[in-house]
Design an enzyme around this catalytic site. Structure first.
Site, PDB file in Angstrom:
ATOM      1  N   LYS A 137      -1.776 -13.982  -5.539  1.00 49.66           N
ATOM      2  CA  LYS A 137      -2.011 -12.639  -6.031  1.00 49.66           C
ATOM      3  C   LYS A 137      -2.427 -12.457  -7.498  1.00 49.66           C
ATOM      4  O   LYS A 137      -1.984 -13.119  -8.349  1.00 49.66           O
ATOM      5  CB  LYS A 137      -0.549 -11.796  -6.405  1.00 49.66           C
ATOM      6  CG  LYS A 137      -0.432 -10.493  -6.592  1.00 49.66           C
ATOM      7  CD  LYS A 137      -0.637  -9.508  -5.333  1.00 49.66           C
ATOM      8  CE  LYS A 137      -1.156  -8.112  -5.886  1.00 49.66           C
ATOM      9  NZ  LYS A 137      -2.600  -7.870  -5.911  1.00 49.66           N
ATOM     10  N   GLN A 157      -2.356 -16.054 -14.327  1.00 46.34           N
ATOM     11  CA  GLN A 157      -1.415 -14.974 -13.291  1.00 46.34           C
ATOM     12  C   GLN A 157      -0.169 -15.686 -12.716  1.00 46.34           C
ATOM     13  O   GLN A 157       0.835 -15.159 -12.268  1.00 46.34           O
ATOM     14  CB  GLN A 157      -2.596 -14.875 -12.171  1.00 46.34           C
ATOM     15  CG  GLN A 157      -2.226 -13.653 -11.540  1.00 46.34           C
ATOM     16  CD  GLN A 157      -2.640 -12.051 -12.090  1.00 46.34           C
ATOM     17  OE1 GLN A 157      -3.757 -12.182 -12.660  1.00 46.34           O
ATOM     18  NE2 GLN A 157      -1.591 -11.432 -12.268  1.00 46.34           N
ATOM     19  N   LYS A 216      -6.821 -15.585  -8.569  1.00 45.84           N
ATOM     20  CA  LYS A 216      -7.825 -14.561  -9.185  1.00 45.84           C
ATOM     21  C   LYS A 216      -9.143 -14.845  -8.535  1.00 45.84           C
ATOM     22  O   LYS A 216      -9.401 -15.804  -8.102  1.00 45.84           O
ATOM     23  CB  LYS A 216      -7.864 -15.076 -10.872  1.00 45.84           C
ATOM     24  CG  LYS A 216      -8.329 -13.919 -11.534  1.00 45.84           C
ATOM     25  CD  LYS A 216      -7.243 -12.875 -11.974  1.00 45.84           C
ATOM     26  CE  LYS A 216      -7.765 -11.728 -12.493  1.00 45.84           C
ATOM     27  NZ  LYS A 216      -6.597 -10.820 -13.246  1.00 45.84           N
ATOM     28  N   GLY A 229      -7.897  -5.188  -8.715  1.00 43.51           N
ATOM     29  CA  GLY A 229      -8.758  -5.073  -9.463  1.00 43.51           C
ATOM     30  C   GLY A 229      -8.531  -5.837 -10.911  1.00 43.51           C
ATOM     31  O   GLY A 229      -7.550  -6.375 -11.186  1.00 43.51           O
ATOM     32  N   ASP A 230      -9.569  -5.846 -11.397  1.00 46.75           N
ATOM     33  CA  ASP A 230      -9.606  -6.338 -12.874  1.00 46.75           C
ATOM     34  C   ASP A 230     -10.797  -5.762 -13.642  1.00 46.75           C
ATOM     35  O   ASP A 230     -11.202  -4.626 -13.219  1.00 46.75           O
ATOM     36  CB  ASP A 230      -9.528  -7.940 -12.969  1.00 46.75           C
ATOM     37  CG  ASP A 230      -9.219  -8.396 -14.261  1.00 46.75           C
ATOM     38  OD1 ASP A 230      -7.984  -8.695 -14.488  1.00 46.75           O
ATOM     39  OD2 ASP A 230     -10.122  -9.026 -15.081  1.00 46.75           O
ATOM     40  N   THR A 271      -0.993  -0.809 -15.704  1.00 45.38           N
ATOM     41  CA  THR A 271      -0.933  -1.888 -16.994  1.00 45.38           C
ATOM     42  C   THR A 271      -0.776  -1.346 -18.308  1.00 45.38           C
ATOM     43  O   THR A 271       0.064  -1.834 -19.124  1.00 45.38           O
ATOM     44  CB  THR A 271      -2.353  -2.631 -16.785  1.00 45.38           C
ATOM     45  OG1 THR A 271      -2.606  -3.151 -15.520  1.00 45.38           O
ATOM     46  CG2 THR A 271      -2.503  -3.796 -17.618  1.00 45.38           C
ATOM     47  N   ASN A 327      -9.797   1.098 -17.900  1.00 41.59           N
ATOM     48  CA  ASN A 327      -8.394   1.612 -17.457  1.00 41.59           C
ATOM     49  C   ASN A 327      -7.273   1.077 -18.101  1.00 41.59           C
ATOM     50  O   ASN A 327      -6.207   2.174 -18.420  1.00 41.59           O
ATOM     51  CB  ASN A 327      -8.306   0.898 -15.908  1.00 41.59           C
ATOM     52  CG  ASN A 327      -6.760   1.121 -15.387  1.00 41.59           C
ATOM     53  OD1 ASN A 327      -6.208   0.249 -15.567  1.00 41.59           O
ATOM     54  ND2 ASN A 327      -6.561   2.483 -14.563  1.00 41.59           N
TER      55      ASN A 327
HETATM   56  N1  GLU Z   1      -5.976  -7.852 -12.786  1.00 42.61           N
HETATM   57  C1  GLU Z   1      -4.561  -7.524 -13.116  1.00 42.61           C
HETATM   58  C2  GLU Z   1      -4.048  -8.704 -13.958  1.00 42.61           C
HETATM   59  O1  GLU Z   1      -4.589  -9.394 -14.651  1.00 42.61           O
HETATM   60  C3  GLU Z   1      -3.881  -7.101 -11.926  1.00 42.61           C
HETATM   61  C4  GLU Z   1      -3.516  -8.051 -10.778  1.00 42.61           C
HETATM   62  C5  GLU Z   1      -2.973  -7.549  -9.547  1.00 42.61           C
HETATM   63  O2  GLU Z   1      -2.541  -6.279  -9.659  1.00 42.61           O
HETATM   64  O3  GLU Z   1      -2.983  -8.132  -8.420  1.00 42.61           O
HETATM   65  O4  GLU Z   1      -2.745  -8.772 -13.812  1.00 42.61           O
END
Ligand code: GLU
Length: 447
Positions: free
Chosen positions: A91, A112, A127, A166-167, A211, A242
Site C-alpha cells: 500500500k 511506507q 510506492k 496518490g502522492d 493527511t 493537498n
Molecule cells: N502518498 C501518501 C503517503 O505518503 C498516501 C499513500 C496511500 O494513501 O496509500 O503516505
C-alpha cells in the site's frame, strides 16, 4: 551512531543500491533507531530480519509512451516498488514528478512499511510513480499519460496484491483516470484496487483531507503532551498542495494562526492568517502560483519569491511540500525564532542534520512516518468501505482518523520510553513500526 552489526548492514545497503541517496538516508534513520531493539530481541538479528526488510520484495520498472496534444511522442519511466507485504497488500501512493527515479521510490516505499505498520491497520508497504512532469500539461495529456501508465501497471496490482493511491502530482483527477483504465482493461469494478477515489465512484469521506487533518491532530497531541495547544500560536506551513491546504484548514479549526505557506516559486506571509478559500481557488482550481494569491489578497499578504518559508518566525512548523526541505540552517533559524514543535506532513522533509538540531533544542519533532500517517490510514478505511460496499459519514470517518492519530502518537511515546529515549518520536515511530513488521515476518517463516 550505528551499532556494529547495523553498520555492516548499512554498508551493504550502500553497495547494493549505489547512488540512491534518498533511500540510503531513509534506511540510515531507521537503523539508527533500532540498535536497542536488537539487544532485547536477538531473534531479529539471527533471522536477518533487517537485511530482509531493506531488500524490496519486488521492483517493477516500465516504459510509459504517450502522445501530447500536438501529436509528439514522449517516453517516461514508470515504477512500482512492492517493498513488504508481511502485514497486508502493498500500500502506498504514486508520485508523478520529474525528480522521480528508483532511489526516490525506494525511500518512499521503505518509509511506507513502517508508517503503515504504525497505523495498526493491515497494510504492507509499497510506492510507485513516474518522472512525468504534469506541470503545464493539458487535461487530455494528463489523461493519456495516466491511461498509458495503467496499461502496464494493471497486471501488477489488485485489491489483495497492491493498492496504489496518490502522492505529489497525483490527486483525485489522476486517480480517476487510472481507475477508469484499470476497470476498462480488467472488466472488473474492483473499487479496492486504488484509493483516493472520488466520492461518486467508491471514494471515502475525509480521504482528501486526511493527511493534513491527521498531521494537525498529531501536532495537537504533541503539544498536549507538553501541557499546551495550538491556541493562538503562529504556524508556518510549506507547500500549498493537498497536504498543506488541509493542514491549514485543521490548524485553524484547532485555534492556530497559519501565517505563511509556499510553492516552488517562493512563499507568502499573511499575518492575519492565510485566506483558505482564496488559496484553494488559486492553487487547486486555477493551478496558478502564489504571487496571484498575494495580488488578490491586496495589502494583507506579501509574496517573497525564491526564498525559504522557514525564515518566517513561527512557533510551529509544518513542512508539507517534499523531501529534504528543512536543512540544518533552516532548523537553526526556526529554533532561534522560537519554534517549539514540528510536524512533518511531507515524507522526510527534514534533513538528518535538521532533525539533530531540533532534538538538541528540545523541539517536539513528529516525523512523517507518524505525523502524516493519517493519509494512508484513511486509505485503509477506504479499502474497508469498498470491501463491505459501505460508505461512512464524514463525522464518523474524521473521528476514526483522530483516534488513529492519537493511538500512533501514544504508541511512539510508549516505545520511545520503553527503549530509554523518552519524548523521542523518531525513535518511537521507527521502533514501533519495525517491531510489528518484524514479528509478522518471523511468524510467516523465511519470507
Ligand atoms: N502518498 C501518501 C503517503 O505518503 C498516501 C499513500 C496511500 O494513501 O496509500 O503516505
Amino acid at each position: 551512531m550505528l551499532h556494529e552489526r547495523l553498520s555492516s548492514i548499512y554498508e551493504n545497503v550502500l553497495r547494493r543500491n549505489a547512488g540512491e541517496t534518498e533511500f540510503h538516508q531513509a534506511v540510515r534513520e531507521v537503523l539508527e533507531s533500532i540498535g536497542p531493539v536488537l539487544g532485547k530481541h536477538p531473534e531479529y538479528a539471527e533471522s536477518k530480519i533487517i537485511e530482509r526488510i531493506c531488500e524490496p520484495e519486488r521492483q517493477i520498472i516500465f516504459r510509459v509512451p504517450w502522445e501530447d496534444d500536438r501529436g509528439e511522442v514522449h517516453i517516461n519511466r514508470g515504477f512500482r516498488v512492492e517493498f513488504n507485504s508481511a502485514l497486508g497488500p502493498y500500500k502506498g501512493g504514486l508520485r508523478f514528478h520529474p525528480s522521480v527515479y528508483l532511489g526516490i521510490v525506494k525511500f518512499l516505499g521503505f518509509e511506507q512499511i513502517f508508517k503503515n505498520s504504525l497505523t495498526g491497520l493491515p497494510i504492507g508497504g509499497g510506492k510507485g510513480g513516474s518522472d512525468f512532469d504534469p506541470k503545464g500539461r493539458s487535461e487530455r495529456e494528463v489523461m493519456r499519460f495516466c491511461q498509458s501508465f495503467m496499461t502496464e501497471l494493471y497486471r501488477h496490482i489488485g485489491e489483495y496484491t497492491d493498492v496504489p493511491a496518490g502522492d505529489i502530482g497525483v490527486g483525485q483527477r489522476e486517480v480517476g483516470y487510472l481507475f477508469g483504465q484499470y476497470k476498462r482493461i480488467t472488466n472488473r469494478y474492483e473499487s479496492g484496487v486504488i484509493t483516493g477515489k472520488g466520492l461518486s465512484y467508491g471514494g471515502a469521506q475525509v480521504r482528501t483531507e486526511a493527511t493534513g487533518y491527521g498531521c494537525a491532530f498529531f501536532v495537537a497531541e504533541m503539544l498536549k503532551a507538553r501541557g499546551t495547544s495550538f491556541d493562538g500560536r503562529r504556524v508556518a506551513v510549506s507547500g500549498s498542495g493537498n497536504v498543506a491546504v488541509y493542514t491549514i484548514e485543521k490548524v485553524r479549526q484547532l485555534g492556530g494562526i497559519v501565517v505563511a505557506c509556499s510553492d516552488s516559486s517562493g512563499y507568502v506571509v499573511d499575518d492575519k492568517g492565510v485566506d483558505l478559500d482564496l488559496l484553494k481557488q488559486v492553487k487547486q482550481v486555477e493551478r496558478r502560483r502564489l504571487d496571484v494569491y498575494a495580488e488578490r489578497r491586496g495589502g494583507n499578504a506579501t509574496f517573497v519569491p525564491g526564498r525559504s518559508v522557514w525564515e518566517v518566525p513561527c512557533e510551529v512548523a509544518m513542512p508539507s511540500a517534499t523531501q529534504n526541505e528543512i536543512t540544518g540552517r533552516d532548523a537553526e533559524l526556526l529554533v532561534r525564532n522560537g519554534c517549539v514543535a514540528v510536524g512533518e506532513g511531507a515524507n522526510m522533509p527534514t534533513t538528518p542534520e535538521g532533525i539533530r538540531i531540533f532534538e538538541e533544542a528540545g523541539v517536539a519533532f513528529g516525523p512523517g512516518k507518524a505525523a502524516n500517517a493519517g493519509g494512508v490510514a484513511t486509505s485503509a478505511l477506504e479499502m474497508q468501505q469498498n470491501a463491505s460496499r459501505d460508505s461512512w459519514t464524514f463525522e464518523f470517518s474524521e473521528n476514526r482518523l483522530q483516534q488513529i492519530m492519537r493511538d500512533i502518537h501514544d504508541r511512539c511515546l510508549r516505545s520511545a520510553d520503553e527503549y530509554g529515549m523518552p519524548g523521542n518520536y523518531v525513535a518511537g515511530a521507527n521502533i514501533d513500526g519495525f517491531k510489528r513488521v518484524a514479528d509478522a515476518m518471523l511468524a510467516l517463516g523465511l519470507i
